[in-house]
Design an enzyme around this catalytic site. Sequence first.
Site, PDB file in Angstrom:
ATOM      1  N   HIS A 120       0.811  -1.219   0.000  1.00  0.00           N
ATOM      2  CA  HIS A 120       0.000   0.000   0.000  1.00  0.00           C
ATOM      3  C   HIS A 120       0.842   1.266   0.000  1.00  0.00           C
ATOM      4  O   HIS A 120       0.339   2.346   0.320  1.00  0.00           O
ATOM      5  CB  HIS A 120      -0.937   0.003   1.217  1.00  0.00           C
ATOM      6  CG  HIS A 120      -2.058  -0.983   1.078  1.00  0.00           C
ATOM      7  ND1 HIS A 120      -2.819  -1.375   2.147  1.00  0.00           N
ATOM      8  CD2 HIS A 120      -2.538  -1.668   0.005  1.00  0.00           C
ATOM      9  CE1 HIS A 120      -3.737  -2.256   1.736  1.00  0.00           C
ATOM     10  NE2 HIS A 120      -3.568  -2.451   0.446  1.00  0.00           N
ATOM     11  N   CYS A 131       5.276  11.382 -14.075  1.00  0.00           N
ATOM     12  CA  CYS A 131       6.155  10.380 -14.716  1.00  0.00           C
ATOM     13  C   CYS A 131       6.204   9.068 -13.946  1.00  0.00           C
ATOM     14  O   CYS A 131       6.905   8.131 -14.343  1.00  0.00           O
ATOM     15  CB  CYS A 131       7.576  10.946 -14.859  1.00  0.00           C
ATOM     16  SG  CYS A 131       8.459  11.135 -13.297  1.00  0.00           S
ATOM     17  N   ALA A 230       0.512  -8.740  19.272  1.00  0.00           N
ATOM     18  CA  ALA A 230       1.558  -9.231  18.358  1.00  0.00           C
ATOM     19  C   ALA A 230       2.908  -9.313  19.059  1.00  0.00           C
ATOM     20  O   ALA A 230       3.697 -10.233  18.811  1.00  0.00           O
ATOM     21  CB  ALA A 230       1.645  -8.303  17.149  1.00  0.00           C
TER      22      ALA A 230
END
Length: 243
Positions: A120, A131, A230
């Site tokens: 992402h 560009c 986590a």
Amino acid sequence: MPLSFPRPAIYILHMRNIVILTGAGISAESGIATFRGPGGLWEGHRVEDVCTPEALARDAALVHRFYDLRRAALETVVPNAAHQALARLDREWAGELLIVTQNVDDLHERAGARRMLHMHGELRSALCANCEERRSWAGTLPPGSVCPACGAAALRPDIVFFGEMPYQMERIEAALAQADLFVSIGTSGAVYPAAGFVRLASHYGAATLELNLERSEGSAWFEETRLGPAGVLVPAWVDAVLG
Ligand code: BV8
């Protein structure tokens, strides 16, 4: 502690290729707000106001400022035990490994992870809308910043907005097709195509494991879900995998 899959232990012993998907939850213990939930990043803003091409066209100053503030906040946070554990796995795992992060912070890299990609985009990168050149960017990025490559005043945050194609999808899909194990860490399973990776991995025969603070929207698709922070679950899982 054997990996408690409903798979025969012999399968785990022959597990070689691992794909890991991470989301905002893996950075929460570093002090970076997640998106959804109390105090979430989206709480102050409607997604439509800061994370779509239409928002950028409508109010570039608001969108650039939203990402400038998050880029600046990176100076105040450090990787946590979960990032460190995945970096250790990256260093020591002899098989294939790919960490696919939905996060735009740089905490996986700062922990030492190398076999990874940002699907992402990244806060510390600028994209030229003219560009399409991408370059590292550290400070503020005001609307109208000039692209050093093409000279157009068209630099924007290098972020994949809703409705835009995530980066390196072919590489991700190839890794999922070869995966023996797919692990999802700290994501709500609310955003596609990332939320569909577990089904793709399952379809190709991979074992699937979710490590999350609470059940995600895709929990039912995982063979196993472990609930907790986590910073606790990931080091324990890496210790088990590295034996
Ligand atoms: C695309 C930018 C196609 C960066 C983001 C199919 C079905 C339905 C909809 C769609 C579909 N396909 C496409 C869509 C549309 C859309 C979508 O999915 N919409 C959703 C809302 C329904 N998807 C897209 O637009 C994508 N593009 O598909 O393009 C295409 C095809 C052809 C041509 C062109 C295009 C693009 C999606 C990318 C959008 N950009 N962010 C930024 O600002 O940071 S998405 C945003 O949400 C984040 O990037 C993040 O990646 C994503 C998911 O959030 P999470 O990371 O999961 O965070 P969240 O807060 O939600 O959850 C945190 C979790 O952590 C929770 O579960 C919590 O319990 C847990 N947790 C908290 N603390 C801890 C913890 N876990 C462990 N330990 C803790 N301590």
